[in-house]
Scaffold this active site. Structure first.
Site, PDB file in Angstrom:
ATOM      1  N   GLU A  60     171.675  -3.305 132.009  1.00  0.00           N
ATOM      2  CA  GLU A  60     171.509  -3.008 133.529  1.00  0.00           C
ATOM      3  C   GLU A  60     172.446  -3.935 134.281  1.00  0.00           C
ATOM      4  O   GLU A  60     172.977  -4.688 133.959  1.00  0.00           O
ATOM      5  CB  GLU A  60     170.133  -4.018 133.760  1.00  0.00           C
ATOM      6  CG  GLU A  60     168.924  -3.096 133.469  1.00  0.00           C
ATOM      7  CD  GLU A  60     167.578  -3.811 133.799  1.00  0.00           C
ATOM      8  OE1 GLU A  60     167.379  -4.797 134.760  1.00  0.00           O
ATOM      9  OE2 GLU A  60     166.720  -3.900 132.848  1.00  0.00           O
ATOM     10  N   GLU A  75     164.665  -8.908 128.847  1.00  0.00           N
ATOM     11  CA  GLU A  75     164.768 -10.267 129.351  1.00  0.00           C
ATOM     12  C   GLU A  75     163.813 -10.993 129.070  1.00  0.00           C
ATOM     13  O   GLU A  75     162.981 -11.511 129.998  1.00  0.00           O
ATOM     14  CB  GLU A  75     164.995  -9.790 131.065  1.00  0.00           C
ATOM     15  CG  GLU A  75     165.901  -8.871 131.436  1.00  0.00           C
ATOM     16  CD  GLU A  75     165.870  -8.873 132.975  1.00  0.00           C
ATOM     17  OE1 GLU A  75     165.023  -9.136 133.576  1.00  0.00           O
ATOM     18  OE2 GLU A  75     167.122  -8.449 133.283  1.00  0.00           O
TER      19      GLU A  75
END
Ligand code: FCB
Length: 431
Positions: free
Chosen positions: A342, A158
């Site tokens: 995720e 991320e």
């Protein structure tokens, strides 16, 4: 029933700082000691004691029937001082990966999951001149020690979230509030990803499959009739969601700004094109977006949750359709196989997690039936853990952790997910 292919991976995900405990040499360890940084003054000092208890956690995954595990290696633990490699720490990670493989659980290793060695943070962290080179060197150490045990790699987790939280919202280390520095961090992380990608591929060729875990959200205008809101939603989708991902696919990030990027190494944004073997999607939620003059630090973009929406304990909207949409969109745009690296929910009572999993997996099964190459799903998270600036209160675990005793207690949703994984099929809910 909706069925999944025989090779589809049903996994779970964690990150080192959030579960391991005991890593005193990282920037987060130091950050958490500063008053007011983390809710309730929580600190990652012990977390789930995973550094000691990992054999139990591997055994738990096996018993529950999970077939893959995404973990991160803690850079600060492996390189506690510049150039000094802790071989014993590497050996522990080797044993971990070996145990996973022996248990029939496919590992996916993340090199950089938000945290840095303190020495590197003190030299400028992600914005340090030699950041990309340093991550490349760390990738070399990791792949030399672990490469034979691991096929799936994530270079960076991320990058967009890190750049925003650390450099523009100022809530993660180094807690700066500068859009310019957030932008620089974005470019620097891109360069570092490319450096790590090259090292991994050079070392392992086709035996390593490498990607980025991109955090992607759905952004919709709050009032579709308002031009300002539509523009704000587009801007958010572009600047936050798409820019980094687009750079790895097409070699362009922020248009004309790209050519202003100067790096001592001669890196150009165009070099990032094609530097992924798969496309990783971290997906949690949707935002409705409006133009707001009070949000200058966030590019005049205000985000909210639609009225009446179902939300998690953290107030994030549950919006499974978004996952279906994103895997279709990015499989198409990148031309790559997709892993959901995720997806999960903070849900202390475990009343929402089961349906959450079923609804998100149903979206994936439908996409796969339509020919979208989705290869695996990693639920966040195996265990309750240290949720960054929120501390320990959000409960993301399939398995509950009692932090007083470190006892692990699988929740009903863990058993449900295990059953889905074993049967390779999910029964969709009616709504
Ligand atoms: C993601 C992070 C992960 C975890 C979940 C809830 O953004 O990658 O570490 O905190 O959110």
């Amino acid at each position: 029933m909706l069925r999944f292919p025989a090779t589809f991976l049903f996994g779970t995900a964690t990150a080192a700082t959030q579960i391991e405990g005991g890593c005193t040499a990282s920037d987060w360890f130091a950050f958490a000691k500063q008053p007011g940084r983390i809710k309730h003054g929580d600190r990652p000092d012990t977390a789930c004691d995973g550094w000691i208890r990992w054999p139990e956690d591997v055994a738990l995954q096996r018993t529950l029937g999970f077939g893959a595990y995404r973990l991160s290696v803690e850079w600060a633990r492996i390189e506690p001082r510049p150039g000094e490699i802790d071989r014993a720490a590497l050996e522990t990670y080797r044993r971990m990966l070996g145990a996973l493989r022996d248990a029939g659980i496919e590992p996916m290793v993340t090199l950089h999951h938000f945290t840095l060695p303190l020495w590197l943070a003190e030299r400028g962290g992600v914005l340090a001149d030699a950041f990309a080179e340093r991550l490349g060197r760390f990738a070399r150490v990791a792949v030399d020690s672990l490469g034979d045990l691991c096929r799936l790699w994530i270079t960076i987790n991320e990058p967009n979230v890190l750049a925003a939280h650390a450099y523009s919202l100022g809530v993660w280390p180094p807690a700066e509030k500068s859009l310019l520095r957030a932008l620089r961090a974005h470019y620097s992380l891109l360069e570092a990803h490319v450096a790590a990608y090259r090292v991994l591929k050079e070392a392992r060729g086709d035996q390593a499959l490498v990607g980025v875990a991109h955090h992607l959200r759905i952004a919709e205008p709050e009032r579709a009739g308002r031009r300002g809101d539509r523009a704000a939603a587009r801007a958010f989708a572009y600047v936050f969601n798409d820019a980094f991902a687009a750079a790895t696919c097409e070699g362009r990030m922020y248009g004309a700004l790209d050519s202003a990027v100067r790096s001592a190494s001669g890196f150009r944004v165009a070099d990032a094109r094609g530097t992924q073997d798969f496309f990783g999607v971290n997906y949690y939620s949707r935002d409705v977006v409006r133009l707001s003059l009070r949000h200058a630090a966030e590019l005049f973009i205000a985000r909210a949750v639609p009225a009446g929406a179902e939300v998690s304990d953290l107030g994030w909207e549950v919006y499974p359709q978004g996952l279906g949409l994103l895997v279709r969109r990015w499989a198409d745009r990148s031309g790559l196989p997709v892993y959901v690296t995720e997806n999960g929910i903070a849900d202390a009572t475990d009343s929402k997690r089961g349906p959450f999993i079923v609804r998100h997996l149903s979206e994936l099964a439908r996409a796969i039936a339509d020919g979208v190459p989705v290869r695996g799903y990693f639920h966040w998270s195996l265990l309750d853990n240290f949720e960054w600036a929120e501390g320990y209160w959000p409960r993301f675990g399939l398995v509950e952790v009692d932090y007083a005793t470190q006892e692990r207690r699988p929740r009903d949703s863990a058993r449900l997910y295990g059953r889905i994984a074993r049967e390779r099929a999910v029964e969709p809910l009616s709504s």
